[in-house]
Write an enzyme that holds these catalytic residues in place. Structure first.
Site, PDB file in Angstrom:
ATOM      1  N   THR A 185      44.045 -23.186  34.515  1.00 22.86           N
ATOM      2  CA  THR A 185      43.291 -24.340  35.013  1.00 22.86           C
ATOM      3  C   THR A 185      43.781 -25.581  34.277  1.00 22.86           C
ATOM      4  O   THR A 185      44.446 -25.479  33.248  1.00 22.86           O
ATOM      5  CB  THR A 185      41.792 -24.158  34.748  1.00 22.86           C
ATOM      6  N   GLU A 190      40.448 -21.209  40.396  1.00 17.60           N
ATOM      7  CA  GLU A 190      39.703 -19.944  40.367  1.00 17.60           C
ATOM      8  C   GLU A 190      39.419 -19.387  41.755  1.00 17.60           C
ATOM      9  O   GLU A 190      38.947 -18.257  41.882  1.00 17.60           O
ATOM     10  CB  GLU A 190      38.359 -20.137  39.645  1.00 17.60           C
ATOM     11  N   LYS A 248      23.430 -40.522  36.867  1.00 12.80           N
ATOM     12  CA  LYS A 248      21.981 -40.325  37.010  1.00 12.80           C
ATOM     13  C   LYS A 248      21.270 -41.636  36.695  1.00 12.80           C
ATOM     14  O   LYS A 248      21.131 -42.012  35.542  1.00 12.80           O
ATOM     15  CB  LYS A 248      21.515 -39.196  36.094  1.00 12.80           C
ATOM     16  N   TRP A 282      20.365 -39.599  41.755  1.00 18.79           N
ATOM     17  CA  TRP A 282      21.781 -39.335  41.467  1.00 18.79           C
ATOM     18  C   TRP A 282      22.667 -40.190  42.361  1.00 18.79           C
ATOM     19  O   TRP A 282      22.450 -40.273  43.572  1.00 18.79           O
ATOM     20  CB  TRP A 282      22.111 -37.853  41.718  1.00 18.79           C
TER      21      TRP A 282
END
Ligand code: AMP
Length: 555
Positions: free
Chosen positions: A187, A341, A451, A456
């Site tokens: 990754t 993944e 936030k 949000w």
């Protein structure tokens, strides 16, 4: 009662054998690092991969031995994919854009024994002398005439073409267990050390089969596929396996992903489908715009992009303005979402039959979503209470996925499941909504969402709006602390060359496109923005660069 069907393992070697036997004359065209365009066929690819498999085994690699690659998209890289995987070894693709220390760390962690490198990467390796762990030899992916002098302190250099030439033709691919590992990819590791995702034959074959479903990328033996996503990261979205599976012509663009070079291949090779991150397409579109000239073609149906009809875009959210600009040139965007993944393809944004007659704005909104899962992938979007959120396109939560091509654990961390906050599910770290038709929209990475006052704000939405302003080339929104609201957005913009625009004009552009309280007060301009090794905005660095804003507002 057990079924009575043949138990034939799903192996990548069988994909290549199929291509050689069924589509043997179909071409693989590569732009080489040495310069010229190279042409081969699936039949020749098979024959050379067999000889390479024997050469790798002759170098003393045992079953599961790791063969690292530092290479662009090209036919030799493809041969290594198949030779290593097919022979029961593991092809470990290394992202050369990582920091050198990370590259060395990955090579050691993977315990690579042999490294195969394009000529371009010899200087990089020379800088890592003494840090390459178990590496015994470096195979330079070229012929004798182009071999460089051996750099000091590195393991011996071997010539790829000589290794192949030394082997007689023919090799019986072993009948491996389909759960044997065949590929390894780390990754990007934006926070901490990259982690190794170990793909199996079964996961690669099933992922490629999934990618060959028509609503994914519309691939067939009539397609000409040009992966503009690198083979050194997440297997170029599986195209090295899906193209031979359907028998499509494959065009490998090598190191050159600039607008001029891509367009040249698109036109000369008749590319019908390509895949890449948004910045690749922005680069191509900007280059086409700058040409101005091709006026004749642009006015015509071809839009200056020949036979190109569909592009898969993912890796980061594709701004709607990119979808519109490509549509104006006759190219449809298929938004795709995935991760290292998830092999990577998990969601794509194909419309349903009922969407055919939608007005353009609604069609655009649909393709701006990341889409629905291909068969094989299941997902959940869970709210703060751990329950699935309403399928209303508004409520958001953590995106979880599972399926036969989703990682269960990381290499070297076999005993701990990979990001499993819910047993049996992989927690992606992305925040998403899902609508009544099951289209997922990625709101943000969990750690990037802003936030503000208990609500949000999606940094992706702010960035998409910012880049739809004609003066903005690139945009990044990050959270900055705010004494009253908790957090407020900080928007950092890169202007298009030679174009002036003020923060006030940008704010005006946001009005009517997003709720008033989401509009960033703090807008800055920068010469450029930092990116990760996989081309994503490096938000941690942006927060560091604007540390003063981060602190001042907090007090
Ligand atoms: P990587 O494993 O480096 O390929 O990164 C995977 C991450 O990239 C995902 O978790 C998402 O945050 C992001 N990503 C990938 N595709 C998309 C997309 N189409 N839209 C938004 N984010 C994406």
């Amino acid at each position: 009662m057990r079924g009575l069907m043949m138990d034939v393992p799903l192996l990548v070697s069988a994909v290549l054998r199929h291509a050689a036997e069924t589509h043997g004359e179909t071409e693989i065209v590569s732009r080489t690092v040495e310069g010229p365009i190279h042409r081969t066929t699936y039949a020749a690819l098979h024959e050379r991969s067999q000889r390479l498999a024997k050469a790798l085994l002759a170098l003393g690699l045992g079953q599961g031995g790791r063969v690292g690659t530092l290479a662009w998209n090209g036919y030799r890289h493809l041969e290594i994919y198949y030779a290593a995987g097919g022979a029961g070894l593991v092809c470990h693709t290394i992202n050369p854009r990582l920091f050198p220390e990370q590259i060395a760390g990955i090579i050691r962690h993977a315990e690579d024994e042999i490294l195969c490198a394009d000529l371009t990467f010899l200087p990089l390796l020379a800088g890592l002398a003494g840090k390459l762990g178990a590496v015994r030899a470096i195979v330079v992916m070229t012929d004798r005439a182009h071999m460089p002098p051996p750099p000091e302190g590195l393991p011996p250099l071997l010539c790829y073409e000589e290794l192949l030439a030394a082997q007689p033709p023919g090799f019986d691919w072993p009948a491996l267990d389909e759960n044997t590992a065949c590929g390894l990819c780390y990754t990007s590791g934006t926070t901490g050390m990259p982690k190794g995702v170990l793909y199996s034959h079964r996961s690669c074959v099933l992922h490629a089969l999934g990618c060959c479903l028509p609503d994914v990328f519309e691939l067939s033996a009539r397609s000409v596929i040009m992966p503009a996503v690198p083979m050194f990261h997440v297997n170029a979205w599986g195209t090295p396996y899906s193209a031979p599976m359907v028998g499509a012509k494959l065009v490998l663009p090598g190191p050159k992903l600039d607008g001029a070079s891509l367009r040249e291949l698109i036109l000369s090779e008749g590319v019908t489908f390509s895949a890449g991150v948004p910045t690749v397409w922005m680069g191509l579109l900007d280059w086409l715009d700058a040409q101005g000239e091709i006026a004749g073609e642009i006015a015509g149906a071809q839009g200056g992009l020949g036979a190109l009809r569909l592009v898969g875009i993912g890796g980061s959210a594709c701004p709607p303005v990119v979808i519109e600009r490509l549509a104006a040139r006759g190219v449809t965007v298929r938004h795709a979402w995935g991760m290292t993944e998830t092999s990577p393809v998990a969601l794509t944004s194909a419309p349903q039959a009922k969407h055919e007659g939608l007005p353009p704005r609604e069609r655009l909104a649909l393709s701006a979503r990341q889409g629905r899962p291909l068969y094989g992938v299941e997902f959940r979007v869970l709210g703060a209470d751990g329950q699935p959120v309403a399928r209303d396109g508004v409520a958001f939560g953590r995106l979880l996925v599972r399926g036969p091509w989703v990682a269960a654990a990381y290499h070297g961390l076999e005993d701990s499941p990979a990001h499993a906050t819910e047993p049996g599910w992989f927690d992606t770290g992305d925040v998403a909504t899902v609508d009544a038709d099951g289209y997922v929209c990625i709101v943000d990475r969990t750690k990037d969402v802003i936030k503000s006052g208990g609500e949000w704000i999606s940094s992706i939405e702010l960035e998409n709006i910012a880049v739809s302003h004609p003066a903005v080339q690139e945009a990044a929104a990050v959270a900055r602390p705010d004494p009253k609201w908790g957090e407020r957005p900080l928007l950092v913009l890169v202007r298009r060359p030679g174009v002036a625009v003020t923060a006030e004009e940008i704010r005006a552009h946001f009005h009517g496109r997003v709720a008033r309280w989401c509009i960033p007060e703090d807008i800055r301009f920068a010469e450029e923005l930092p990116h990760t090794a996989t081309g994503k905005l490096l938000k941690s660095r942006i927060r560091e660069l604007y540390a003063e804003a981060m602190q001042a507002a907090g007090n």
